[in-house]
Enzyme design. Structure first.
Site, PDB file in Angstrom:
ATOM      1  CG  ASP A 131      78.656 -38.577 147.796  1.00 35.57           C
ATOM      2  OD1 ASP A 131      77.538 -38.036 147.700  1.00 35.57           O
ATOM      3  OD2 ASP A 131      79.729 -37.985 147.581  1.00 35.57           O
TER       4      ASP A 131
ATOM      5  CD  GLN B 267      75.633 -51.679 119.233  1.00 37.70           C
ATOM      6  OE1 GLN B 267      76.469 -52.555 119.444  1.00 37.70           O
ATOM      7  NE2 GLN B 267      75.890 -50.379 119.396  1.00 37.70           N
TER       8      GLN B 267
ATOM      9  CB  SER C  20      76.672 -61.605 127.566  1.00 40.59           C
ATOM     10  OG  SER C  20      76.279 -61.789 128.907  1.00 40.59           O
TER      11      SER C  20
ATOM     12  CE  LYS D 299      75.345 -62.161 133.084  1.00 41.69           C
ATOM     13  NZ  LYS D 299      76.559 -62.693 132.448  1.00 41.69           N
TER      14      LYS D 299
END
Lengths: 565, 678
Positions: free
Chosen positions: B307, B379, B383, B394
């Site tokens: 994986d 939303q 930040s 950013k």
């Protein structure tokens, strides 16, 4: 040893390898059914026998067909030998053979051993030689090649149920390989001075006025197949040392070439059939290495001479010429010894009984190693592949994977069958020798006491069980005990080996063929060649060391201490 | 499996004492018959003992016969001892596991929908399908599947890891193990294993070797050894007839000595110990195999399915580079990115600071007073930090572009596309409402993975990366990690199909997995390594369980499998190669009475025929003990190609096996002479 001697040896071996390369390509084509220049004859044979050459056979059907063919051959030959006195082409009026001798001889020629407890010119009618022995020379050789082809096919493909058709392989090998080669080589032998006639023996008056009977017969072509098929049963009693059977050094060289070329070619045929010619060359390299080593030991021991002769004032430059043909000399004699025993041929051009002890050890040991160096036609290759499986298994684990050979996993079933096959030789050779050496009516056949006597008995059973057929000498073999036990040893050495070997073929064929990776065990190159040689020596040879120590090795040290028996 | 056991010494006094007693018990011929080589040795030992006793009774010289008998018995004993030691080490682990398997009272629910209604029931009486309630402080009575609730469980009894793990219904963390402790909350468990067949029970019987069956290669090797034994039996038995042709046949004790030194007692004595130790190495590595067959299969593996996330990559994205838009410098982008991330405690945020330090030697300042942190929300997807000298942001490219109210420059759009194609995540960076550039976040390939994949490749093993990413992303990561192949946008069906295809080509496949939807692939794979933290279905489907739940261990599992096979092959080769020297010791000694000239073969110049024979027998016995540590530890495995590995091992064990006994037998002979025994 001389440079010219080694040059002779090198020349003959080079001619063998050079011819093996195209021959291998041709045999592979015949095996694949791509050679058809005798198609009408081939079809007629199939039609007469009710054979469908395209019908594949599993390992059991293939083996049963082979056994049926060989049983029929045995019964025919046995009857012919018993009844030869009543049949035509018998100018010398020989009687039928005794049941013991007929049994022994029939087994001998069916198993490709060609052990001769009789002397050809004193016992065999022309019909027995031509319709009996010569025919079996072809059939037993074709049997061996067919079996080897079946095993090759098992390695070539993945998930196979069928190994080809025995009858088709058998017929094609006779028609396209053995017959044409025998005709060419037979003509060459006639040209080199071997007789090929149905005329009766010639009465000659010698210079002293005595009468001498000079035996003749249809020799040249029978001798051709005797070598090509690694049969080895001589037309005359003393085999290739007879002036009519080995008329010149050139003829003896051609004989060596003839009994080596097919076994060596078959190693390369294996490479062609598994579509990786390097695999074939690796097997050939092992075979060639043993032939060279054996030749070297024989040549060196003989050239050094017998210390007792030297002490008596014989020139050291002569070497040990006792029992040799001066026409051939030591080098061709040594090469003949190593090749005829390494190749399961069994023809001789010198007396093995008269070899120096260590030189006499070589032919015995080469046979005991399983007749795989290069071995008989077909039998050498399939015997070698059994050793390959064991070598791959023992050492293959050391690369950290379940051992595999050419993408086929080597597992419990193959190992079980391979060990069964490998057991046959020591059981037959050592078992019969040990029993015979404690039975007074058996030891009365021996000419010599001490270690040499042991060698004579050991050699006889070695030769029989290994299906070699060469005689050491010094043994009166035409006794009920030896005829019977040697006959059993021959049958065991042939068929008790073939059945497990064919079961391996069936098992290998059914396995999927895995793709090779850098994690797979490499089965070509010098490392593998060395490994395979080591495994043959250790698994095939160690068990015979105690017996050899009591025979030729003891004799060697005794002789150099000045003791003889 | 707890840490204390892991630290257990390889051989300690108590273990050796118990192994010695077990070794005696194993002398029972009925048990020994499973091992043909050692069985034959025991029969021969009995025979020589009887002969020595008879010699003593009739007043003949009995010391030589007794000496041979003693060392033949020791040969047998050393072989059984080797097996007992290997088993003993497993037993110590089993004992500690057994302590976890105490009987508990389970709370058996009477109705599935009402967990207030239960009755106590002994855990041993639970049946598959029963529903039980397990609350904080309770031991989980048996293996099962959580059907309701969520709880933290301490699984130290099984894994040795004391930090509790979360177990909850649904999802891939629903399996619970009997004997583990619920630390908080409650769960309802449906029992999936009856008493005696739980995971813990299986582990105990596995490490004890009770359920041990011979593996396929072991069976094949056994046959080879039995065959060689028969061959040498023939060679020695026929010697009676051969030798009597010219002189006296050798005495029975001498023939017995020859036989036992020729048959492959070394590998015969160590074979089962090697197998047990191989399983044990895996256990010490915190991986449990359901059978020795699985361990052997691991050595044969051709394809590893790994994986991507967690195995090949670290699984969290890290900043990889700063990309300025025209008009800004890379340094400006780095500074803005650093400042906007000062308060960002996520791994991505930390990695931005690290990259700025690494590339532009910018030390991140402490968070200044008066700085206002703008936290990331689902939303806004932005930040940042408002400082006196300006505001730094950013965030997701489209969100940030929108918030600064403009169009993204073409260069930025191109950079963003490129990053996305390469499997990375782009972040936009802005200062005072002005776009400066982008940060590339990448899924980082674990260090050293490329080298490991290269090593696997030389071993002939293909690595295949399995990922849910799209093809382009997968290709980029595959190229970076150096795997041979990848399966992109992989569904469980894709995995299964890939395994089947590889197997149809004759390859063996190994994979690791934990989820229920991994179960079919785990079952199909030749080696399926299930994670202990995974679902019950996965654990049932695999043939190995990793207690540390580290899928990377698949690689080591393969190495342990290879090591097991190599050890067997190496000791077999060594054992067989030994025979040459033994011939040189014994043959002249046997025949020197009939043919004194054969003394020339005594190239080791052994003192007397008796000392030669005895030395060979003693060497043959001692070599078993000497090789026990190697059998238990395993031959060192070096990941090189098969050809190089073969060359190396043939040299060490083939050539070594040829030469070692010459030296060993000579030394033993010298000691016998010094002690006046010869």
């Amino acid at each position: 040893m001389t440079a010219i001697g080694w040059a002779q040896i090198a020349l003959v071996l080079a001619a063998i390898v050079a011819a093996a390369i195209p021959l291998a390509r041709y045999i592979a084509a015949v095996a694949a059914g791509r050679v058809t220049f005798l198609a009408p004859l081939e079809r007629a044979i199939y039609a007469a026998g009710g054979i469908d050459p395209a019908r594949g056979m599993g390992w059991k059907a293939y083996t049963l067909a082979m056994l049926a063919a060989n049983l029929a051959g045995f019964l025919l030959l046995f009857s012919l030998l018993r009844l030869q006195g009543l049949l035509p082409l018998n100018p010398q009026g020989f009687d039928g053979l005794s049941p013991w001798l007929a049994f022994n001889t029939a087994i001998s020629f069916v198993t490709n051993t060609n052990w001769q407890a009789y002397s050809g010119e004193a016992a065999m009618s022309y019909l027995s030689q031509m319709a009996g022995l010569s025919v079996q020379n072809f059939l037993s050789a074709a049997t061996g090649i067919a079996l080897a082809l079946a095993l090759c096919r098992a390695f070539a493909g993945g998930g196979l149920k069928e190994l080809g058709n025995f009858w088709a392989d058998f017929v094609r090998m006779n028609l396209y390989v053995l017959l044409p080669l025998a005709i060419v080589v037979g003509l060459a032998f006639v040209a080199l001075g071997m007789p090929q006639t149905l005329a009766p023996y010639v009465e000659a008056t010698t210079l002293e006025g005595a009468t001498q009977t000079i035996p003749l017969g249809p020799a040249a072509f029978q001798i051709a197949i005797k070598h090509l098929g690694t049969n080895g049963g001589g037309f005359f009693g003393v085999n290739a040392a007879h002036p009519f059977e080995g008329p010149s050094a050139l003829a003896t060289s051609l004989q060596i070439w003839s009994h080596q070329v097919i076994p060596f070619a078959l190693a390369l045929v294996f490479g062609h059939m598994v579509r990786d010619s390097r695999q074939g060359w690796a097997l050939l390299a092992v075979m060639l290495a043993f032939v060279l080593a054996g030749t070297w030991i024989v040549y060196a021991s003989e050239a050094a001479g017998n210390p007792l002769h030297l002490a008596a004032g014989v020139s050291p430059a002569l070497g040990n010429m006792e029992g040799k043909e001066v026409r051939f000399g030591l080098a061709l004699g040594a090469l003949f010894v190593a090749t005829t025993t390494g190749a399961s041929c069994g023809a001789v051009n010198l007396m093995h009984d008269s070899l120096m002890p260590l030189a006499g050890l070589v032919p015995m040991f080469l046979i005991q190693l399983g007749e795989v160096l290069p071995g008989g036609v077909g039998s050498g290759l399939y015997g070698m592949l059994v050793f390959v499986l064991l070598a791959v298994f023992v050492a293959g684990l050391m690369v950290g994977r379940t051992p595999e050979y050419l993408g086929k996993k080597v597992q419990a079933r193959e190992i079980k069958l391979a060990m069964l096959a490998v057991l046959v030789l020591p059981a037959a050779i050592l078992g019969f020798t040990a029993i015979s050496l404690v039975l007074p009516f058996a030891t009365s056949s021996l000419q010599d006491a001490g270690p040499h006597g042991l060698s004579e008995m050991l050699y006889a059973f070695t030769s029989a069980a290994g299906n070699n057929g060469s005689a050491f000498g010094g043994l009166t073999a035409d006794t009920p005990w030896l005829n019977t036990t040697l006959g059993i040893a021959m049958a065991l050495g042939r068929f008790a080996y073939i059945v497990p070997m064919m079961a391996i073929a069936g098992s290998i064929a059914a396995k999927p063929k895995l793709a090779a990776s850098s994690g797979s065990f490499p089965t070509h190159g010098p490392l593998f060649v060395g490994l395979l040689a080591g495994v043959i020596l250790i698994l095939g040879g160690l068990q015979f060391m105690p017996a050899l120590a009591l025979g030729p090795i003891a004799e060697h040290f005794l002789l150099f201490a000045g003791k003889t028996f | 499996m707890s840490t204390t056991i892991r630290r257990a010494a390889m051989l300690n006094r108590a273990l050796l004492l118990r192994a010695s007693l077990d070794a005696l018990r194993k002398l029972d011929p009925r048990r020994l018959v499973r091992n043909p080589v050692i069985f034959v040795t025991e029969i021969v030992a009995i025979l020589v003992t009887v002969l020595a006793a008879r010699a003593l009774a009739v007043g003949q010289d009995w010391t030589f016969q007794a000496g041979i008998a003693l060392w033949l018995w020791l040969t047998v004993l050393f072989a059984t001892f080797a097996e007992a030691v290997a088993e003993g080490r497993g037993r110590a682990q089993a004992d500690s596991l057994r302590r976890a398997r105490t009987d508990t009272r389970a709370k058996l629910l009477l109705r599935a929908d009402d967990r207030s209604l239960f009755q106590p029931r002994a855990s041993t009486e639970l049946r598959v399908g029963d529903l039980v309630l397990v609350e904080a402080g309770d031991l989980i009575p048996s293996d099962g599947e959580v059907v309701e609730g969520i709880a933290s469980v301490n699984e130290a009894a099984v894994t040795g890891e004391s930090a509790p793990v979360i177990r909850e219904s649904g999802g891939d963390r629903s399996a619970v193990t009997g004997g583990t402790l619920v630390v908080s909350d409650w769960i309802v468990v449906r029992i999936t294993a009856a008493a005696g067949s739980t995971f813990l029970d299986r582990m105990i019987s596995l490490v004890e070797g009770a359920a041990r069956q011979k593996t396929p290669n072991e069976i094949a090797l056994d046959i080879l050894l039995a065959g060689m034994t028969i061959i040498f039996l023939i060679a020695v038995a026929t010697l009676v007839g051969l030798a009597s042709w010219n002189g006296q046949p050798p005495s029975v004790p001498v023939l017995a000595a020859l036989l036992v030194t020729l048959i492959p007692t070394t590998i015969g004595g160590l074979l089962s110990a090697i197998g047990i130790a191989g399983m044990d190495r895996l256990v010490r590595f915190n991986v449990l195999a359901t059978s020795g067959r699985a361990v052997e299969a691991a050595g044969d593996v051709d394809v590893l399915l790994l994986d991507k996330t967690g195995t090949i990559t670290l699984g969290n994205r890290q900043a990889a580079c700063f990309i300025p838009v025209p008009g800004a410098t890379e340094r400006e982008v780095a500074e803005a990115a650093m400042l906007s991330s000062l308060a960002d405690e996520t791994p991505e945020g930390r990695s931005i600071l690290a990259l700025a330090r690494e590339r532009h030697a910018m030390e991140a300042p402490a968070l200044p007073d008066g700085a206002q942190v703008i936290p990331f929300t689902a939303q806004t997807r932005i930040s940042g930090l408002d400082l006196v000298q300006g505001s730094y942001r950013k965030g997701a490219v489209d969100a940030l572009v929108k918030s600064v109210g403009g169009q993204a420059p073409a260069e930025l759009r191109a950079a963003v596309d490129r990053i996305a194609r390469a499997g990375g995540t782009p972040l936009a960076v802005a200062r005072n409402g002005q776009l400066l550039g982008a940060i590339e976040l990448k899924d980082i390939v674990k260090t050293g993975m490329r080298a490991r994949f290269d090593a696997l490749r030389t071993m002939g093993i293909r690595t295949v990366m399995v990922t849910g990413d799209n093809r382009l992303t997968a290709a980029a990561i595959a190229a970076e990690a150096g795997v041979d192949d990848f399966i992109a946008e992989a569904t469980p069906e894709d995995k299964l199909a890939y395994i089947r295809k590889a197997q149809a080509e004759g390859r063996l496949v190994a994979m690791a997995g934990d989820g229920t939807n991994d179960a079919p692939a785990l079952a199909q794979a030749d080696v399926g390594l299930a994670m202990q933290t995974g679902t019950q279905a996965a654990r049932e489907a695999g043939n190995m369980v990793d207690l540390d739940s580290d899928p990377t261990k698949l690689i080591e599992v393969v190495e342990i499998g290879k090591q097991l096979l190599i050890t067997r092959g190496a000791l077999t080769t060594f054992s067989i190669a030994n025979d040459v020297a033994k011939y040189f010791a014994i043959l002249p000694a046997i025949f020197v009475a009939s043919y004194p000239e054969l003394g020339a073969l005594n190239i080791m110049a052994l003192a007397s025929p008796e000392s030669a024979i005895l030395s060979a027998v003693i060497f043959n016995a001692l070599i078993i003990v000497a090789l026990v540590p190697l059998a238990l530890r395993g031959v060192r495995y070096v990941p090189v190609g098969a050809a190089a590995l073969l060359r190396r091992n043939l040299l060490i064990y083939g050539l070594g096996g040829l030469l070692a006994p010459f030296i060993g037998i000579k030394i033993i002979d010298l000691i016998l002479v010094l002690l006046g025994l010869a």
